[in-house]
Scaffold this motif. Sequence first.
Motif, PDB file in Angstrom:
ATOM      1  N   ILE A  97       0.838  -1.192   0.000  1.00 22.97           N
ATOM      2  CA  ILE A  97       0.000   0.000   0.000  1.00 22.97           C
ATOM      3  C   ILE A  97       0.878   1.249   0.000  1.00 22.97           C
ATOM      4  N   ALA A  98       1.937   1.224   0.808  1.00 21.29           N
ATOM      5  CA  ALA A  98       2.852   2.385   0.894  1.00 21.29           C
ATOM      6  C   ALA A  98       4.170   1.940   1.494  1.00 21.29           C
TER       7      ALA A  98
ATOM      8  N   THR B 118       7.309  -0.940   5.419  1.00 24.74           N
ATOM      9  CA  THR B 118       6.291  -1.084   4.373  1.00 24.74           C
ATOM     10  C   THR B 118       4.934  -1.360   4.999  1.00 24.74           C
ATOM     11  N   LEU B 119       3.901  -0.834   4.418  1.00 23.73           N
ATOM     12  CA  LEU B 119       2.528  -1.205   4.763  1.00 23.73           C
ATOM     13  C   LEU B 119       2.035  -2.140   3.662  1.00 23.73           C
ATOM     14  N   PHE B 120       1.815  -3.404   4.011  1.00 22.68           N
ATOM     15  CA  PHE B 120       1.486  -4.440   3.029  1.00 22.68           C
ATOM     16  C   PHE B 120      -0.019  -4.502   2.759  1.00 22.68           C
ATOM     17  N   LYS B 121      -0.374  -5.210   1.687  1.00 22.70           N
ATOM     18  CA  LYS B 121      -1.783  -5.389   1.336  1.00 22.70           C
ATOM     19  C   LYS B 121      -2.112  -6.879   1.277  1.00 22.70           C
ATOM     20  N   LEU B 122      -3.128  -7.270   2.034  1.00 25.50           N
ATOM     21  CA  LEU B 122      -3.653  -8.629   1.987  1.00 25.50           C
ATOM     22  C   LEU B 122      -4.992  -8.604   1.262  1.00 25.50           C
ATOM     23  N   THR B 123      -5.173  -9.552   0.334  1.00 26.59           N
ATOM     24  CA  THR B 123      -6.405  -9.609  -0.451  1.00 26.59           C
ATOM     25  C   THR B 123      -7.108 -10.929  -0.188  1.00 26.59           C
ATOM     26  N   PHE B 124      -8.424 -10.852   0.091  1.00 28.36           N
ATOM     27  CA  PHE B 124      -9.218 -12.040   0.366  1.00 28.36           C
ATOM     28  C   PHE B 124      -9.863 -12.558  -0.914  1.00 28.36           C
ATOM     29  N   SER B 125     -10.441 -13.752  -0.844  1.00 28.73           N
ATOM     30  CA  SER B 125     -10.985 -14.406  -2.041  1.00 28.73           C
ATOM     31  C   SER B 125     -12.137 -13.643  -2.666  1.00 28.73           C
ATOM     32  N   ASP B 126     -12.840 -12.830  -1.872  1.00 28.80           N
ATOM     33  CA  ASP B 126     -13.939 -12.052  -2.447  1.00 28.80           C
ATOM     34  C   ASP B 126     -13.461 -10.706  -2.990  1.00 28.80           C
ATOM     35  N   GLY B 127     -12.138 -10.469  -2.970  1.00 26.00           N
ATOM     36  CA  GLY B 127     -11.585  -9.233  -3.516  1.00 26.00           C
ATOM     37  C   GLY B 127     -11.382  -8.118  -2.521  1.00 26.00           C
ATOM     38  N   SER B 128     -11.903  -8.259  -1.304  1.00 23.68           N
ATOM     39  CA  SER B 128     -11.690  -7.222  -0.287  1.00 23.68           C
ATOM     40  C   SER B 128     -10.239  -7.243   0.174  1.00 23.68           C
TER      41      SER B 128
ATOM     42  N   GLU C 289      -1.046  16.135  16.008  1.00 23.54           N
ATOM     43  CA  GLU C 289      -1.658  16.942  17.066  1.00 23.54           C
ATOM     44  C   GLU C 289      -1.553  16.250  18.425  1.00 23.54           C
ATOM     45  N   LYS C 290      -1.870  14.930  18.473  1.00 22.63           N
ATOM     46  CA  LYS C 290      -1.837  14.192  19.734  1.00 22.63           C
ATOM     47  C   LYS C 290      -0.427  14.108  20.315  1.00 22.63           C
ATOM     48  N   ALA C 291       0.542  13.861  19.443  1.00 19.68           N
ATOM     49  CA  ALA C 291       1.913  13.662  19.918  1.00 19.68           C
ATOM     50  C   ALA C 291       2.710  14.960  19.963  1.00 19.68           C
ATOM     51  N   GLY C 292       2.125  16.046  19.449  1.00 21.08           N
ATOM     52  CA  GLY C 292       2.826  17.326  19.440  1.00 21.08           C
ATOM     53  C   GLY C 292       4.021  17.324  18.504  1.00 21.08           C
ATOM     54  N   ILE C 293       3.813  16.775  17.286  1.00 17.14           N
ATOM     55  CA  ILE C 293       4.900  16.688  16.306  1.00 17.14           C
ATOM     56  C   ILE C 293       4.477  17.457  15.046  1.00 17.14           C
ATOM     57  N   PRO C 294       4.883  18.713  14.905  1.00 17.27           N
ATOM     58  CA  PRO C 294       4.495  19.476  13.718  1.00 17.27           C
ATOM     59  C   PRO C 294       5.071  18.848  12.444  1.00 17.27           C
ATOM     60  N   ASP C 295       4.336  18.992  11.370  1.00 19.07           N
ATOM     61  CA  ASP C 295       4.783  18.565  10.047  1.00 19.07           C
ATOM     62  C   ASP C 295       5.035  17.051   9.941  1.00 19.07           C
ATOM     63  N   LEU C 296       4.337  16.236  10.720  1.00 20.35           N
ATOM     64  CA  LEU C 296       4.457  14.780  10.618  1.00 20.35           C
ATOM     65  C   LEU C 296       3.819  14.307   9.318  1.00 20.35           C
ATOM     66  N   THR C 297       4.552  13.593   8.507  1.00 26.32           N
ATOM     67  CA  THR C 297       4.015  13.104   7.234  1.00 26.32           C
ATOM     68  C   THR C 297       3.499  11.677   7.372  1.00 26.32           C
ATOM     69  N   GLU C 298       2.771  11.202   6.360  1.00 28.99           N
ATOM     70  CA  GLU C 298       2.294   9.817   6.364  1.00 28.99           C
ATOM     71  C   GLU C 298       3.473   8.843   6.335  1.00 28.99           C
ATOM     72  N   LYS C 299       4.515   9.208   5.616  1.00 29.31           N
ATOM     73  CA  LYS C 299       5.706   8.355   5.561  1.00 29.31           C
ATOM     74  C   LYS C 299       6.363   8.272   6.934  1.00 29.31           C
ATOM     75  N   ASP C 300       6.412   9.405   7.642  1.00 33.30           N
ATOM     76  CA  ASP C 300       6.947   9.410   9.007  1.00 33.30           C
ATOM     77  C   ASP C 300       6.085   8.546   9.926  1.00 33.30           C
ATOM     78  N   ALA C 301       4.755   8.721   9.797  1.00 34.85           N
ATOM     79  CA  ALA C 301       3.824   7.997  10.672  1.00 34.85           C
ATOM     80  C   ALA C 301       3.909   6.492  10.430  1.00 34.85           C
ATOM     81  N   LEU C 302       3.964   6.083   9.165  1.00 34.32           N
ATOM     82  CA  LEU C 302       4.088   4.665   8.831  1.00 34.32           C
ATOM     83  C   LEU C 302       5.377   4.091   9.429  1.00 34.32           C
ATOM     84  N   SER C 303       6.489   4.796   9.244  1.00 34.47           N
ATOM     85  CA  SER C 303       7.791   4.311   9.712  1.00 34.47           C
ATOM     86  C   SER C 303       7.839   4.189  11.228  1.00 34.47           C
TER      87      SER C 303
END
Length: 384
Positions: free
Chosen positions: A36-37, A53-63, A122-136
Motif C-alpha cells: 500500500i505504501a 512497508t505497509l502491506f496489502k492482503l487480499t481475500f478471495s472475495d476481492g476485499s 496533534e496528539k503527539a505534538g509533532i508538527p509537520d508529521l508526514t504519512e511516511k513518518d507515521a508509517l515508519s
Amino acid sequence: MVSVATTATAAFLAFGLAAAPASADTGVDARYTGNIASGHQLKFEDGTVVGTTLFKLTFSDGSTIPAYCIDLETAIRTNADYVEDDWSNYPGEGEFASSQPGKVLWILQNSYPTVSAEELAEKAGIPDLTEKDALSATQAAIWHYSNGADLKQDGNPEAVWKLYKYLVDNATEIQQAPASLTITPNEASGESGGSIGEFTVSTTADSVPLTLDGPDGVKTVDLDGNPVSEVGNGDKFAVLVPEGTPDGEATVSASVTATVEIGRLFRGLEGTPKTQTLISAGKTSTEASAEVKVTWTAPKPSETPSPSPSVPEESPTPTPSPSDSPSPTPPAESPKPTPPANRPGLPVTGAALGGLIAAAVVAVGGGGAAMYLARKRRSGADDA
C-alpha cells in the motif's frame, strides 16, 4: 534483515485462493498482493538497517486489508498465502506471542493508518508529521514489542523518533479481538450412541449457521444435547450420533460474512515456503468459512470374564506344642523266620542235611560202644 516487498500477479484475482494447499488451517484465507505504501529506511541500535512497508492482503472475495510486519527477521514471499490465526500460534522469529502482543494492538488502534498523520501530529505534538513518518514510526514501535528492536535516535528522521517514543511510552496491554470465524478443534472422533466433540466458535459475526453433511439421524447439538443450527462467538457445540449408526463420518461447515478486526495475526499457510508473519492494521468485511470433521465407530461389546472355579481352602496343619510331642518309639524288630519242619517226600538241603549226618554219626558211635560193652561182659562171664 531488510524486508522485501514485491507485487503479486493478477492471476490471484482470476483464480482466487484455489491454488492454496489443503491443510488443517482455520480462519479466513488471504494472499499478499503487493504494498500500500513504503516508509523510511530505519537504523536500529544493533546496527540493522531495515525498510518499512505497509502491506496489502487480499481475500478471495476481492476485499483488502492493510498489514504490518511482526517478524523483523524474515522476508515476505511473493504471492504468499496467509491464514488468519490467534497470537498464540505466532510462527515467526522473536517472541511476539510471549512478550506484549496487546501493546502491539494498542499501537495499531492508535496510530497510522487507523489514525491519520494529521491527528497523530496533534496528539503527539509533532508538527509537520508526514504519512511516511507515521508509517515508519508505527512499524518501528511494533518491532520494539514483537522482536525487541530498539530504534536509534541518531540517523533517523526526528519526527519518526518522536512518534516512536510517543507510541512505545503510551502503549498498554489489551486483549485481541475475536477471529472472523474459526471453529476449534477441527476434528474429533468417538463412538456412536452419544455426543462427539466439544467445538468452540470464535467469530465477529452476530450469528453463524451450521450445515451438517452426514448420515440420517446425526445432528449438531449444544453441550446439553439440545439440537442447534446456529451459533455465536464463544458458543460450543457437539455432534450427536444415534446408537446403531454404522461406522462413518460427518462434516460440519459454516460460512458467513464477518469482519476481520485490527490486530489479527496472519501467518503463512501450512505446507508453503516460509514467509514473514503479518498483523492486520485495519478492518474489513469478508466471506469467512470454517469446517470440522467427526468420525465414529460402534462401541465394542464389554467382555464379561468367565467365573473361575472356586478352590476349597486347605485347613492349616496344626503344629504340636513341645509338651504334646510323643517320645519317639523304636520300631519293633521283625521275628526271624522259623525253618520249616521236614516233610516226607521233600528234599533235605542246607543246614538240615548237616544235622542228619551228625545224628547218624552219633548213632553209629553209640551202637559200636554198646556192642563193645556187651562182648566184654560175656567174655568176663565165661572166664568165671
